[in-house]
Design a protein around this motif. Structure first.
Motif, PDB file in Angstrom:
ATOM      1  N   VAL A  56      46.754  30.453  40.263  1.00  0.00           N
ATOM      2  CA  VAL A  56      46.285  31.540  41.125  1.00  0.00           C
ATOM      3  C   VAL A  56      45.365  32.473  40.347  1.00  0.00           C
ATOM      4  O   VAL A  56      44.300  32.880  40.835  1.00  0.00           O
ATOM      5  CB  VAL A  56      47.474  32.338  41.712  1.00  0.00           C
ATOM      6  N   SER A  57      45.759  32.819  39.132  1.00  0.00           N
ATOM      7  CA  SER A  57      44.936  33.706  38.301  1.00  0.00           C
ATOM      8  C   SER A  57      43.566  33.084  38.034  1.00  0.00           C
ATOM      9  O   SER A  57      42.528  33.765  38.117  1.00  0.00           O
ATOM     10  CB  SER A  57      45.658  33.966  36.973  1.00  0.00           C
ATOM     11  N   HIS A  58      43.565  31.775  37.760  1.00  0.00           N
ATOM     12  CA  HIS A  58      42.318  31.060  37.488  1.00  0.00           C
ATOM     13  C   HIS A  58      41.410  31.048  38.719  1.00  0.00           C
ATOM     14  O   HIS A  58      40.197  31.317  38.617  1.00  0.00           O
ATOM     15  CB  HIS A  58      42.650  29.629  37.055  1.00  0.00           C
ATOM     16  N   GLU A  59      41.988  30.762  39.880  1.00  0.00           N
ATOM     17  CA  GLU A  59      41.201  30.700  41.114  1.00  0.00           C
ATOM     18  C   GLU A  59      40.660  32.082  41.505  1.00  0.00           C
ATOM     19  O   GLU A  59      39.525  32.206  41.976  1.00  0.00           O
ATOM     20  CB  GLU A  59      42.039  30.120  42.260  1.00  0.00           C
ATOM     21  N   ALA A  60      41.461  33.109  41.317  1.00  0.00           N
ATOM     22  CA  ALA A  60      41.002  34.471  41.630  1.00  0.00           C
ATOM     23  C   ALA A  60      39.833  34.867  40.727  1.00  0.00           C
ATOM     24  O   ALA A  60      38.882  35.522  41.171  1.00  0.00           O
ATOM     25  CB  ALA A  60      42.154  35.457  41.467  1.00  0.00           C
ATOM     26  N   THR A  61      39.916  34.465  39.465  1.00  0.00           N
ATOM     27  CA  THR A  61      38.825  34.763  38.521  1.00  0.00           C
ATOM     28  C   THR A  61      37.544  34.043  38.940  1.00  0.00           C
ATOM     29  O   THR A  61      36.458  34.630  38.941  1.00  0.00           O
ATOM     30  CB  THR A  61      39.231  34.337  37.099  1.00  0.00           C
ATOM     31  N   LYS A  62      37.680  32.762  39.312  1.00  0.00           N
ATOM     32  CA  LYS A  62      36.508  31.991  39.772  1.00  0.00           C
ATOM     33  C   LYS A  62      35.871  32.652  40.997  1.00  0.00           C
ATOM     34  O   LYS A  62      34.644  32.782  41.094  1.00  0.00           O
ATOM     35  CB  LYS A  62      36.931  30.560  40.125  1.00  0.00           C
ATOM     36  N   LEU A  63      36.720  33.076  41.928  1.00  0.00           N
ATOM     37  CA  LEU A  63      36.232  33.705  43.156  1.00  0.00           C
ATOM     38  C   LEU A  63      35.487  35.002  42.845  1.00  0.00           C
ATOM     39  O   LEU A  63      34.410  35.267  43.380  1.00  0.00           O
ATOM     40  CB  LEU A  63      37.415  33.976  44.085  1.00  0.00           C
ATOM     41  N   SER A  64      36.059  35.796  41.968  1.00  0.00           N
ATOM     42  CA  SER A  64      35.448  37.075  41.618  1.00  0.00           C
ATOM     43  C   SER A  64      34.115  36.866  40.907  1.00  0.00           C
ATOM     44  O   SER A  64      33.120  37.552  41.205  1.00  0.00           O
ATOM     45  CB  SER A  64      36.402  37.876  40.727  1.00  0.00           C
ATOM     46  N   GLU A 120      49.464  39.972  47.298  1.00  0.00           N
ATOM     47  CA  GLU A 120      48.779  41.198  47.726  1.00  0.00           C
ATOM     48  C   GLU A 120      47.534  41.443  46.879  1.00  0.00           C
ATOM     49  O   GLU A 120      46.503  41.899  47.380  1.00  0.00           O
ATOM     50  CB  GLU A 120      49.732  42.390  47.624  1.00  0.00           C
ATOM     51  N   GLY A 121      47.639  41.140  45.595  1.00  0.00           N
ATOM     52  CA  GLY A 121      46.486  41.326  44.701  1.00  0.00           C
ATOM     53  C   GLY A 121      45.320  40.432  45.079  1.00  0.00           C
ATOM     54  O   GLY A 121      44.162  40.878  45.105  1.00  0.00           O
ATOM     55  N   VAL A 122      45.611  39.165  45.386  1.00  0.00           N
ATOM     56  CA  VAL A 122      44.537  38.235  45.773  1.00  0.00           C
ATOM     57  C   VAL A 122      43.937  38.654  47.118  1.00  0.00           C
ATOM     58  O   VAL A 122      42.714  38.627  47.307  1.00  0.00           O
ATOM     59  CB  VAL A 122      45.059  36.784  45.842  1.00  0.00           C
ATOM     60  N   ALA A 123      44.788  39.066  48.053  1.00  0.00           N
ATOM     61  CA  ALA A 123      44.294  39.522  49.361  1.00  0.00           C
ATOM     62  C   ALA A 123      43.380  40.731  49.196  1.00  0.00           C
ATOM     63  O   ALA A 123      42.314  40.817  49.829  1.00  0.00           O
ATOM     64  CB  ALA A 123      45.469  39.868  50.279  1.00  0.00           C
ATOM     65  N   GLN A 124      43.767  41.652  48.329  1.00  0.00           N
ATOM     66  CA  GLN A 124      42.944  42.845  48.105  1.00  0.00           C
ATOM     67  C   GLN A 124      41.601  42.463  47.487  1.00  0.00           C
ATOM     68  O   GLN A 124      40.561  43.020  47.846  1.00  0.00           O
ATOM     69  CB  GLN A 124      43.677  43.824  47.193  1.00  0.00           C
ATOM     70  N   LEU A 125      41.606  41.517  46.568  1.00  0.00           N
ATOM     71  CA  LEU A 125      40.357  41.060  45.951  1.00  0.00           C
ATOM     72  C   LEU A 125      39.413  40.486  47.006  1.00  0.00           C
ATOM     73  O   LEU A 125      38.207  40.796  47.019  1.00  0.00           O
ATOM     74  CB  LEU A 125      40.655  40.000  44.880  1.00  0.00           C
ATOM     75  N   ASP A 140      35.447  48.497  42.184  1.00  0.00           N
ATOM     76  CA  ASP A 140      36.585  48.060  43.006  1.00  0.00           C
ATOM     77  C   ASP A 140      36.914  46.587  42.766  1.00  0.00           C
ATOM     78  O   ASP A 140      38.078  46.198  42.700  1.00  0.00           O
ATOM     79  CB  ASP A 140      36.291  48.276  44.497  1.00  0.00           C
ATOM     80  N   GLN A 141      35.857  45.781  42.621  1.00  0.00           N
ATOM     81  CA  GLN A 141      36.078  44.356  42.394  1.00  0.00           C
ATOM     82  C   GLN A 141      36.675  44.116  41.007  1.00  0.00           C
ATOM     83  O   GLN A 141      37.575  43.286  40.846  1.00  0.00           O
ATOM     84  CB  GLN A 141      34.768  43.573  42.549  1.00  0.00           C
ATOM     85  N   LEU A 142      36.188  44.854  40.021  1.00  0.00           N
ATOM     86  CA  LEU A 142      36.760  44.749  38.671  1.00  0.00           C
ATOM     87  C   LEU A 142      38.233  45.140  38.685  1.00  0.00           C
ATOM     88  O   LEU A 142      39.078  44.474  38.098  1.00  0.00           O
ATOM     89  CB  LEU A 142      36.000  45.661  37.701  1.00  0.00           C
ATOM     90  N   THR A 143      38.519  46.255  39.375  1.00  0.00           N
ATOM     91  CA  THR A 143      39.899  46.750  39.454  1.00  0.00           C
ATOM     92  C   THR A 143      40.794  45.739  40.159  1.00  0.00           C
ATOM     93  O   THR A 143      41.922  45.474  39.721  1.00  0.00           O
ATOM     94  CB  THR A 143      39.936  48.093  40.200  1.00  0.00           C
ATOM     95  N   SER A 144      40.304  45.176  41.270  1.00  0.00           N
ATOM     96  CA  SER A 144      41.092  44.202  42.032  1.00  0.00           C
ATOM     97  C   SER A 144      41.344  42.931  41.230  1.00  0.00           C
ATOM     98  O   SER A 144      42.449  42.383  41.253  1.00  0.00           O
ATOM     99  CB  SER A 144      40.393  43.854  43.340  1.00  0.00           C
ATOM    100  N   THR A 145      40.335  42.478  40.512  1.00  0.00           N
ATOM    101  CA  THR A 145      40.504  41.281  39.674  1.00  0.00           C
ATOM    102  C   THR A 145      41.530  41.554  38.580  1.00  0.00           C
ATOM    103  O   THR A 145      42.432  40.742  38.337  1.00  0.00           O
ATOM    104  CB  THR A 145      39.168  40.867  39.037  1.00  0.00           C
ATOM    105  N   GLY A 146      41.418  42.728  37.963  1.00  0.00           N
ATOM    106  CA  GLY A 146      42.393  43.113  36.946  1.00  0.00           C
ATOM    107  C   GLY A 146      43.795  43.233  37.520  1.00  0.00           C
ATOM    108  O   GLY A 146      44.786  42.925  36.848  1.00  0.00           O
ATOM    109  N   GLY A 147      43.868  43.676  38.785  1.00  0.00           N
ATOM    110  CA  GLY A 147      45.162  43.795  39.451  1.00  0.00           C
ATOM    111  C   GLY A 147      45.840  42.448  39.620  1.00  0.00           C
ATOM    112  O   GLY A 147      47.063  42.319  39.451  1.00  0.00           O
ATOM    113  N   VAL A 148      45.050  41.410  39.949  1.00  0.00           N
ATOM    114  CA  VAL A 148      45.603  40.055  40.075  1.00  0.00           C
ATOM    115  C   VAL A 148      46.109  39.575  38.708  1.00  0.00           C
ATOM    116  O   VAL A 148      47.216  39.033  38.587  1.00  0.00           O
ATOM    117  CB  VAL A 148      44.549  39.068  40.630  1.00  0.00           C
ATOM    118  N   TRP A 149      45.299  39.785  37.667  1.00  0.00           N
ATOM    119  CA  TRP A 149      45.719  39.369  36.320  1.00  0.00           C
ATOM    120  C   TRP A 149      47.015  40.052  35.913  1.00  0.00           C
ATOM    121  O   TRP A 149      47.910  39.435  35.367  1.00  0.00           O
ATOM    122  CB  TRP A 149      44.625  39.696  35.299  1.00  0.00           C
TER     123      TRP A 149
END
Length: 341
Positions: A56-64, A120-125, A140-149
């Motif tokens: 999940v962390s990897h996919e969220a990073t790719k998306l961001s 919730e973190g991925v949804a927010q991103l 906001d995007q940086l913060t959201s990505t960091g939130g997922v991590w």
């Protein structure tokens, strides 16, 4: 992402992804686990869960990263990203459902809460990507990505079994109770109006005697503090008992640990209610009511400890001592309240 910068074909897969993640999150938050008919391997569960979290962390990073700078990814790329992100989220929720309640309610709650936090973190991103103009990587995007991590990193600190989960609950309760005791002690040590910190700088200190403790007030507070300290001692001693004797090998012992966690969660609200009514002007009937409630709760906690597997011969001594201390402080508080009334 503004309408000018994001065509409908690009935003549609993201909106579908967001809806799917929100539905999965709600099911995890409210749903029940699958009960395992055969033997459940906790070690294998943790291996699978940690792999799912990393995915999940990897996919969220790719998306961001795909939406971190122009040009926009193509519709096909966005669809692929959305599919792989959804796949990782589904995998995480599926592995979470493997954990049966028979492994302990306290453990399952903490794993559930951590899983929901990631979802919730991925949804927010995804929401941030949909709503941010594509000019540069927004804060906001940086913060959201960091939130997922951060939510994913939390899994490394989760308790690995129900005993560890209960110890974490107890640790949290000890901190809350300690803070409440220290607040009262600090207020008592100050000779000034205990509410002076909420006055505006240009306000004069109030002359109303109702804002100060009388001598009787201070005498009544003594046994109330004694009861609070008995609560803190109970939590500390119970923590040591669970560390020494806590067992997760049988369903009965697992259930007893969960019962201990649940009942001790009631201590800090009861202690807060008592602490709040000690501030002037002191309502003696309110104090007597809350001191009786807290004493009754502590007696119940000690009774559950006494009948549980964590209470051996050495634990019985302090259980009996604290039981007597609760009775003593309750009676003393009542006697002082009724004096001169």
């Amino acid at each position: 992402m503004s309408a000018d910068n994001c065509g409908e074909n690009v935003s549609l897969p993201l909106r579908n992804l967001l809806n799917s993640i929100q539905c999965i999150r709600d099911r995890v938050r409210d749903g029940e686990s699958n009960e395992s008919d055969g033997a459940f391997n906790l070690s294998n569960f943790w291996d699978s869960l940690n792999q799912a979290v990393k995915a999940v962390s990897h996919e969220a990073t790719k998306l961001s990263l795909a939406f971190s700078k122009p040009p926009l990814p193509s519709q096909q790329d966005v669809e692929k990203l959305s599919e792989s992100t959804l796949k990782s989220v589904l995998s995480l929720s599926t592995v979470y459902y493997w954990l049966p309640k028979s492994q302990g309610i306290s453990l399952r709650r903490q794993v559930r809460d951590a899983t929901v936090e990631v979802l919730e973190g991925v949804a927010q991103l995804v929401e941030v990507i949909l709503s941010s103009p594509l000019q540069s990587l927004s804060q906001d995007q940086l913060t959201s990505t960091g939130g997922v991590w951060s939510a994913c990193d939390h899994f490394a600190r989760l308790p690995q079994d129900n005993k560890a989960a209960v110890l974490m609950v107890l640790s949290d309760q000890i901190g809350v109770v300690k803070d409440a005791i220290e607040e009262i002690e600090q207020a008592l040590s100050e000779d000034q109006d205990p509410f002076s910190d909420v006055l505006d700088n240009d306000q004069e200190p109030r002359g109303n005697q109702d804002t100060y403790w009388s001598e009787k007030d201070r005498r009544v507070i003594g046994p109330c503090q004694g009861l609070m300290k008995a609560a803190a001692a109970c939590l500390r001693k119970l923590t040591s008992a669970v560390k020494a004797n806590g067992d997760v090998a049988t369903s009965q012992n697992l259930a007893q640990l969960d019962d201990l966690a649940d009942i001790t969660k009631e201590i800090s609200p009861g202690l807060d209610d008592l602490a709040l009514c000690l501030y002037p002007p002191m309502d003696y009937s309110g104090v007597e009511n809350n001191v009786s409630k807290l004493a009754s709760l502590l007696k119940k906690v000690l009774g559950i400890i006494r009948s549980s597997h964590v209470c051996g011969e050495s634990q019985l001594t302090w259980v009996q001592f604290l039981d007597g201390a609760v009775d003593h402080n309750l009676q003393k508080a009542k006697d002082l309240i009724q004096q001169d009334s």
